[in-house]
Design a protein around this motif. Structure first.
Motif, PDB file in Angstrom:
ATOM      1  N   THR A  20      47.585  38.104  38.673  1.00  0.00           N
ATOM      2  CA  THR A  20      48.449  38.282  39.836  1.00  0.00           C
ATOM      3  C   THR A  20      49.387  39.458  39.602  1.00  0.00           C
ATOM      4  N   ASN A  21      50.150  39.806  40.615  1.00  0.00           N
ATOM      5  CA  ASN A  21      51.097  40.911  40.561  1.00  0.00           C
ATOM      6  C   ASN A  21      52.063  40.726  39.389  1.00  0.00           C
ATOM      7  N   PRO A  22      52.176  41.702  38.484  1.00  0.00           N
ATOM      8  CA  PRO A  22      53.100  41.541  37.344  1.00  0.00           C
ATOM      9  C   PRO A  22      54.538  41.289  37.769  1.00  0.00           C
ATOM     10  N   TYR A  23      54.977  41.898  38.864  1.00  0.00           N
ATOM     11  CA  TYR A  23      56.348  41.669  39.329  1.00  0.00           C
ATOM     12  C   TYR A  23      56.520  40.221  39.813  1.00  0.00           C
ATOM     13  N   TRP A  24      55.521  39.704  40.481  1.00  0.00           N
ATOM     14  CA  TRP A  24      55.574  38.309  40.922  1.00  0.00           C
ATOM     15  C   TRP A  24      55.566  37.382  39.710  1.00  0.00           C
ATOM     16  N   ALA A  25      54.768  37.721  38.713  1.00  0.00           N
ATOM     17  CA  ALA A  25      54.702  36.895  37.499  1.00  0.00           C
ATOM     18  C   ALA A  25      56.046  36.875  36.772  1.00  0.00           C
ATOM     19  N   LEU A  26      56.712  38.020  36.690  1.00  0.00           N
ATOM     20  CA  LEU A  26      58.016  38.071  36.033  1.00  0.00           C
ATOM     21  C   LEU A  26      59.040  37.220  36.782  1.00  0.00           C
ATOM     22  N   ALA A  27      58.957  37.221  38.106  1.00  0.00           N
ATOM     23  CA  ALA A  27      59.937  36.505  38.913  1.00  0.00           C
ATOM     24  C   ALA A  27      59.697  35.001  38.934  1.00  0.00           C
ATOM     25  N   ILE A  50      49.041  43.431  34.122  1.00  0.00           N
ATOM     26  CA  ILE A  50      49.185  44.867  33.868  1.00  0.00           C
ATOM     27  C   ILE A  50      47.899  45.450  33.301  1.00  0.00           C
ATOM     28  N   MET A  51      47.357  44.796  32.289  1.00  0.00           N
ATOM     29  CA  MET A  51      46.233  45.369  31.553  1.00  0.00           C
ATOM     30  C   MET A  51      44.901  45.245  32.295  1.00  0.00           C
ATOM     31  N   GLU A  52      44.820  44.354  33.289  1.00  0.00           N
ATOM     32  CA  GLU A  52      43.577  44.211  34.044  1.00  0.00           C
ATOM     33  C   GLU A  52      43.693  44.870  35.419  1.00  0.00           C
ATOM     34  N   MET A  53      44.395  45.953  35.480  1.00  0.00           N
ATOM     35  CA  MET A  53      44.624  46.649  36.746  1.00  0.00           C
ATOM     36  C   MET A  53      43.621  47.801  36.906  1.00  0.00           C
ATOM     37  N   PRO A  54      42.905  47.878  38.019  1.00  0.00           N
ATOM     38  CA  PRO A  54      42.016  49.020  38.248  1.00  0.00           C
ATOM     39  C   PRO A  54      42.787  50.336  38.198  1.00  0.00           C
ATOM     40  N   ARG A  55      42.124  51.385  37.808  1.00  0.00           N
ATOM     41  CA  ARG A  55      42.777  52.666  37.571  1.00  0.00           C
ATOM     42  C   ARG A  55      43.264  53.321  38.865  1.00  0.00           C
ATOM     43  N   ASP A  56      42.744  52.905  40.009  1.00  0.00           N
ATOM     44  CA  ASP A  56      43.118  53.537  41.275  1.00  0.00           C
ATOM     45  C   ASP A  56      44.242  52.811  42.001  1.00  0.00           C
ATOM     46  N   ILE A  57      44.797  51.753  41.392  1.00  0.00           N
ATOM     47  CA  ILE A  57      45.815  50.953  42.066  1.00  0.00           C
ATOM     48  C   ILE A  57      47.173  51.137  41.395  1.00  0.00           C
ATOM     49  N   SER A  58      48.183  51.433  42.181  1.00  0.00           N
ATOM     50  CA  SER A  58      49.541  51.632  41.678  1.00  0.00           C
ATOM     51  C   SER A  58      50.235  50.295  41.486  1.00  0.00           C
ATOM     52  N   ILE A  59      50.842  50.107  40.312  1.00  0.00           N
ATOM     53  CA  ILE A  59      51.564  48.856  40.049  1.00  0.00           C
ATOM     54  C   ILE A  59      52.967  48.917  40.640  1.00  0.00           C
ATOM     55  N   VAL A  60      53.620  50.061  40.550  1.00  0.00           N
ATOM     56  CA  VAL A  60      55.022  50.138  40.990  1.00  0.00           C
ATOM     57  C   VAL A  60      55.171  49.958  42.495  1.00  0.00           C
ATOM     58  N   ASP A  61      54.087  50.070  43.244  1.00  0.00           N
ATOM     59  CA  ASP A  61      54.155  49.839  44.688  1.00  0.00           C
ATOM     60  C   ASP A  61      54.106  48.354  45.034  1.00  0.00           C
ATOM     61  N   MET A  62      54.103  47.486  44.019  1.00  0.00           N
ATOM     62  CA  MET A  62      54.011  46.044  44.238  1.00  0.00           C
ATOM     63  C   MET A  62      55.354  45.331  44.071  1.00  0.00           C
ATOM     64  N   ASN A  73      49.074  57.080  35.213  1.00  0.00           N
ATOM     65  CA  ASN A  73      50.209  56.466  34.525  1.00  0.00           C
ATOM     66  C   ASN A  73      50.606  55.132  35.154  1.00  0.00           C
ATOM     67  N   ASN A  74      49.647  54.453  35.787  1.00  0.00           N
ATOM     68  CA  ASN A  74      50.028  53.231  36.504  1.00  0.00           C
ATOM     69  C   ASN A  74      50.573  52.152  35.571  1.00  0.00           C
ATOM     70  N   PRO A  91      53.291  39.789  51.623  1.00  0.00           N
ATOM     71  CA  PRO A  91      52.251  38.843  51.174  1.00  0.00           C
ATOM     72  C   PRO A  91      51.179  39.481  50.309  1.00  0.00           C
ATOM     73  N   PHE A  92      50.915  40.771  50.497  1.00  0.00           N
ATOM     74  CA  PHE A  92      49.902  41.442  49.678  1.00  0.00           C
ATOM     75  C   PHE A  92      50.351  41.599  48.220  1.00  0.00           C
ATOM     76  N   ASN A  93      51.636  41.369  47.959  1.00  0.00           N
ATOM     77  CA  ASN A  93      52.153  41.431  46.585  1.00  0.00           C
ATOM     78  C   ASN A  93      52.375  40.040  45.993  1.00  0.00           C
ATOM     79  N   THR A  94      51.856  39.027  46.662  1.00  0.00           N
ATOM     80  CA  THR A  94      51.942  37.645  46.196  1.00  0.00           C
ATOM     81  C   THR A  94      50.526  37.079  46.120  1.00  0.00           C
ATOM     82  N   PRO A  95      50.358  35.935  45.475  1.00  0.00           N
ATOM     83  CA  PRO A  95      49.004  35.350  45.405  1.00  0.00           C
ATOM     84  C   PRO A  95      48.376  35.095  46.771  1.00  0.00           C
ATOM     85  N   GLU A  96      49.163  34.950  47.827  1.00  0.00           N
ATOM     86  CA  GLU A  96      48.629  34.651  49.152  1.00  0.00           C
ATOM     87  C   GLU A  96      47.614  35.678  49.621  1.00  0.00           C
ATOM     88  N   ALA A  97      47.877  36.968  49.329  1.00  0.00           N
ATOM     89  CA  ALA A  97      46.963  38.018  49.794  1.00  0.00           C
ATOM     90  C   ALA A  97      46.794  39.111  48.736  1.00  0.00           C
TER      91      ALA A  97
END
Length: 273
Positions: free
Chosen positions: A193-200, A161-173, A67-68, A179-185
């Protein structure tokens, strides 16, 4: 005095069916920075993923987050409230009506990135001192603000959102100080890029206001005949601002980019106003 109002909850009804057999990778091969989900079969083992940044790397369970995508969306809320007051003088020569309306809609995207608010004030009244003459007027004022989420490819939320691998959680971003939740890493530099970063960091806002109304004079010289003079006015003003973020990475803290550096996401950014 009258009041009417509604409150509604909105949820995502349908999400495309996705496979949950293979995880991050491509052509059956493990690729730590891939945004595709056609790697090795998911086996529940603990695996690293993403680039090595400042001698650190992400670690997670290599299993399907079924349900990611759905978990990313919030419950949206819509509400409308209307208050009105009307009356008539004791001699019935004067009438009036005034109202205020408030409408808001905060969609299913996290934050208020997909939202709409509107305020409306209305007034109308009339005065008929004699049977042969009547004066009336009406005035309306409204302002509104609309925020929308772009669906383009690149550093935008929908693509992320739609190009997210099935094993990766989005809500943990959600934590954008990480930095791992930003383009830097971010775990992949392949155009998303991270959908939350894109929204912000993307901006698409339309503001508007409108004033309109009329003044009217009615004359009744004889039965069955009405002479009318009417003056109307309508003024509108709009302000649209669209912005995309600048990404300027130097990869200074990247220890291992697995062949494709985060700086490949660099873009100039833009502002339209």
């Amino acid at each position: 005095m009258t009041y009417s109002g509604t409150v509604e909850a909105n949820v995502v009804g349908y999400i495309p069916e996705m496979q949950n057999l293979w995880g991050q990778g491509w052509n059956g091969n493990q690729t730590y920075i891939e945004n595709g989900s056609w790697g090795p079969a998911l086996d529940g083992s603990m695996q690293v993923y993403g680039p090595v940044w400042n001698n650190s790397q992400l670690l997670h369970e290599y299993s399907a987050k079924k349900n990611n995508v759905r978990d990313f969306y919030d419950t949206g809320w819509s509400q409308t409230h209307n208050v009105a007051i009307s009356g008539i003088s004791n001699d019935e020569k004067m009438t009036f009506y005034t109202s205020y309306s408030y409408t808001s809609n905060n969609g299913v995207m996290p934050t208020d990135a997909d939202s709409y608010t509107r305020n409306t004030i209305a007034f109308r009244g009339s005065y008929q001192p004699e049977n042969w003459i009547k004066v009336s007027a009406a005035m309306n004022f409204a302002n509104w603000k609309t925020k929308t989420v772009a669906s383009d490819q690149g550093a935008f939320a929908i693509d992320g959102i739609m190009e997210m691998p099935r094993d990766i959680s989005i809500v943990d971003m959600k934590d954008l100080s990480n930095p791992f939740n930003t383009p830097e890493a971010y775990f992949t530099p392949y155009g998303i890029t991270n959908p939350y970063w894109a929204l912000a960091n993307n901006y698409n806002v339309l503001k508007g206001k409108q004033t309109f109304g009329k003044l009217q004079l009615d004359l009744f010289p004889i039965d069955g005949l009405t002479l009318t003079y009417r003056f109307g006015f309508d003024y509108s003003d709009y302000d649209l601002k669209i912005g995309t973020p600048e990404i300027a990475l130097d990869d200074a803290l990247i220890n291992n980019d697995y062949g494709y550096a985060p700086s490949n996401m660099n873009q100039a950014g833009s502002v339209y106003a």
